[in-house]
Enzyme design. Sequence first.
Site, PDB file in Angstrom:
ATOM      1  CB  SER A   9     -16.043  19.913 -37.069  1.00 31.14           C
ATOM      2  OG  SER A   9     -16.631  20.548 -38.184  1.00 31.14           O
ATOM      3  CG  HIS A  34     -17.241  15.684 -37.544  1.00 31.62           C
ATOM      4  ND1 HIS A  34     -18.048  14.624 -37.198  1.00 31.62           N
ATOM      5  CD2 HIS A  34     -18.071  16.700 -37.843  1.00 31.62           C
ATOM      6  CE1 HIS A  34     -19.325  14.985 -37.281  1.00 31.62           C
ATOM      7  NE2 HIS A  34     -19.362  16.255 -37.680  1.00 31.62           N
ATOM      8  CG  ASP A  36     -19.684  19.031 -40.054  1.00 29.15           C
ATOM      9  OD1 ASP A  36     -20.429  18.162 -39.578  1.00 29.15           O
ATOM     10  OD2 ASP A  36     -18.840  19.654 -39.384  1.00 29.15           O
ATOM     11  CG  MET A  38     -23.564  21.237 -44.013  1.00 30.26           C
ATOM     12  SD  MET A  38     -23.552  22.775 -43.083  1.00 30.26           S
ATOM     13  CE  MET A  38     -22.621  22.269 -41.628  1.00 30.26           C
ATOM     14  CG  HIS A  67     -22.689  15.229 -39.449  1.00 28.31           C
ATOM     15  ND1 HIS A  67     -22.668  16.314 -38.581  1.00 28.31           N
ATOM     16  CD2 HIS A  67     -23.999  14.897 -39.591  1.00 28.31           C
ATOM     17  CE1 HIS A  67     -23.906  16.617 -38.238  1.00 28.31           C
ATOM     18  NE2 HIS A  67     -24.729  15.777 -38.838  1.00 28.31           N
ATOM     19  CG  MET A  69     -25.878  17.808 -41.378  1.00 31.63           C
ATOM     20  SD  MET A  69     -24.865  19.111 -40.628  1.00 31.63           S
ATOM     21  CE  MET A  69     -23.246  18.540 -41.121  1.00 31.63           C
ATOM     22  CG  MET A 138     -26.984  17.105 -34.586  1.00 32.53           C
ATOM     23  SD  MET A 138     -25.263  17.229 -35.102  1.00 32.53           S
ATOM     24  CE  MET A 138     -25.027  18.997 -35.186  1.00 32.53           C
ATOM     25  CG  ASP A 176     -21.307  17.880 -34.564  1.00 35.45           C
ATOM     26  OD1 ASP A 176     -20.645  18.908 -34.367  1.00 35.45           O
ATOM     27  OD2 ASP A 176     -21.623  17.467 -35.697  1.00 35.45           O
TER      28      ASP A 176
HETATM   29  C1  DX5 Z   1     -22.684  21.780 -37.593  1.00 37.68           C
HETATM   30  C2  DX5 Z   1     -21.649  20.697 -37.648  1.00 37.68           C
HETATM   31  C3  DX5 Z   1     -20.625  20.709 -36.591  1.00 37.68           C
HETATM   32  C4  DX5 Z   1     -19.877  22.006 -36.435  1.00 37.68           C
HETATM   33  C5  DX5 Z   1     -19.449  22.142 -35.017  1.00 37.68           C
HETATM   34  O1  DX5 Z   1     -23.779  21.451 -38.352  1.00 37.68           O
HETATM   35  O2  DX5 Z   1     -22.269  19.421 -37.622  1.00 37.68           O
HETATM   36  O3  DX5 Z   1     -19.739  19.625 -36.774  1.00 37.68           O
HETATM   37  O4  DX5 Z   1     -18.752  22.093 -37.268  1.00 37.68           O
HETATM   38  O5  DX5 Z   1     -18.824  23.374 -34.855  1.00 37.68           O
HETATM   39  P1  DX5 Z   1     -18.513  23.979 -33.396  1.00 37.68           P
HETATM   40  O6  DX5 Z   1     -17.606  23.006 -32.714  1.00 37.68           O
HETATM   41  O7  DX5 Z   1     -17.876  25.267 -33.723  1.00 37.68           O
HETATM   42  O8  DX5 Z   1     -19.833  24.107 -32.683  1.00 37.68           O
HETATM   43 ZN    ZN Z   2     -20.991  17.598 -37.712  1.00 32.79          ZN
END
Ligand code: DX5
Ligand code: ZN
Length: 221
Positions: A9, A34, A36, A38, A67, A69, A138, A176
């Site tokens: 990620s 990956h 993310d 948001m 991903h 969000m 998750m 994740d």
């Molecule tokens: C959080 C993300 C994850 C995050 C994971 O909402 O979806 O992908 O980056 O980070 P770690 O591996 O540090 O928990």
């Molecule tokens: Zn993620």
Amino acid sequence: MSKLLISPSILSADFAKLGEEVAAITAAGADLIHIDVMDGHFVPNITIGPQVVQALRPHSHLPFDVHLMIAPADPYLKAFAEAGADIISIHPEAGPHLHRSLQTIRDLGKKAGVVLNPSTHESVLDHVMDMVDLILVMSINPGFGGQSFLPSQLGKIAKLRRMIEASGRDILLEVDGGVNPQTARDCFAAGADTLVAGTAVFKGGPSQYHANIAALRAAKD
Ligand code: DX5
Ligand code: ZN
């Protein structure tokens, strides 16, 4: 089953050097990238949009595992597809018509994923298994990296593995949040075949990326 894919990620990368970071994890043995996304609404954090995905596309030949969000997600699916996403995953809570959203992703020629929050029941997949290429569990509440793995999700991973076997379809089962070399073992044992990791991959800087990815992949040994 012996497959184990690692999807770093980039949320934990150096955002001032994002292109170099994506190239570095590609060279270090990642299987997917990956990303993310948001919106400060569906989750309490804001990250990146399609323009950044497009800017990163030349920096890796690996599939972009995007991903989302964000809510609503539907108005942005085409933009992320055109920006270079290969897999687009959505949360069922982000819109009223999960089946239609998955159909839209597939019509764009991309692989479609469904993401389950820690409190989301796996039955949300019951009537869309034929539309899904990836299921993302998750193991933290989405929004931030660096949180602790929630062991309560291991039972869900095992149930989803059985659902995937019963479907007879080739569906990735990804986890994740809080994945490190220890929790990676639990995830793999429960039936996961794809692991997202931010903190555990990017810690120590570029010289450590290869060893960090290898330490996660060792979960299958
Ligand atoms: C959080 C993300 C994850 C995050 C994971 O909402 O979806 O992908 O980056 O980070 P770690 O591996 O540090 O928990
Ligand atoms: Zn993620």
